[in-house]
Design an enzyme around this catalytic site. Sequence first.
Site, PDB file in Angstrom:
ATOM      1  N   GLU A 146     -11.398-121.553 -31.398  1.00 47.30           N
ATOM      2  CA  GLU A 146     -12.760-121.036 -31.385  1.00 47.30           C
ATOM      3  C   GLU A 146     -13.775-122.130 -31.691  1.00 47.30           C
ATOM      4  OE1 GLU A 146     -13.556-118.194 -30.345  1.00 47.30           O
ATOM      5  OE2 GLU A 146     -11.599-117.186 -30.336  1.00 47.30           O
TER       6      GLU A 146
ATOM      7  N   ARG B  81     -15.473-102.565 -34.301  1.00 47.98           N
ATOM      8  CA  ARG B  81     -15.191-101.551 -33.286  1.00 47.98           C
ATOM      9  C   ARG B  81     -14.205-100.523 -33.813  1.00 47.98           C
ATOM     10  NH1 ARG B  81     -11.168-100.776 -29.856  1.00 47.98           N
ATOM     11  NH2 ARG B  81     -10.198-102.766 -30.379  1.00 47.98           N
TER      12      ARG B  81
ATOM     13  N   CYS C 262     -11.198-111.474 -37.796  1.00 53.72           N
ATOM     14  CA  CYS C 262     -10.951-112.878 -37.426  1.00 53.72           C
ATOM     15  C   CYS C 262     -12.211-113.716 -37.622  1.00 53.72           C
ATOM     16  CB  CYS C 262     -10.481-112.962 -35.974  1.00 53.72           C
ATOM     17  SG  CYS C 262      -8.792-112.373 -35.705  1.00 53.72           S
TER      18      CYS C 262
ATOM     19  N   HIS D  94      -7.240-118.349 -31.803  1.00 53.13           N
ATOM     20  CA  HIS D  94      -6.729-117.045 -31.382  1.00 53.13           C
ATOM     21  C   HIS D  94      -5.501-117.229 -30.491  1.00 53.13           C
ATOM     22  CE1 HIS D  94     -10.424-114.496 -32.361  1.00 53.13           C
ATOM     23  NE2 HIS D  94      -9.392-113.778 -32.759  1.00 53.13           N
TER      24      HIS D  94
END
Length: 207
Positions: free
Chosen positions: A82, A92, A143, A169
């Site tokens: 990332e 979510r 994360c 990831h």
Amino acid sequence: MTTDLLLTGFEPFDGAAVNESWEAVRRATSLLRSAGVAVEVLELPVEFGRAGNLLTAAVRKHRPSLVVAVGLAAGRTGITPERVAVNVRDARIPDNAGASPVDEQVVAGGPVGYFSTLPIKAMVAALDGVPGSVSQTAGTYVCNDVFYALQHLLARDGGLAGIRGGFVHVPAADALDTATTGRGLARMIEVALRTEVDASRAGGAEH
């Protein structure tokens, strides 16, 4: 004994039996230790705040040269370091403690974002046929929460000067088997340990 690397993954979440990030960490750790790298590992809870706090404590305890936090990105097909952590929590689904923050800051009053201090493009170049690319977003779930907490710690705590860190990831096992993911992760970390200035190569995205 000097610690070269602190490597973390996550426990299972959202009803899953395993979390591929932890499986990748386990496999990569075995390979790295065989190569002489002094590795400390930590399995983090999928919980806003608590995961970052545990990582912070581990960094202060071990004071490694490098910190690499690893998480699962189901739907991706390769290993993706990332580029940037953002100061937002927007869930979510609930975390494993039932929390569902919406539009909250990871660190109240903190900067909008932090860049990784890992050589992310050199790491991708080292994958040698294993699928991977630079990612421009770590999402807004746990994360990213851990990624932001880590970069905030390394940027603000002068006693940890010189420690580099970031987030990677990994995909689900149905996209890339965990043995291959573990090998790829180990290669990326080996490059990160010996590379302080990132490669100058394209790694951007149009969306």
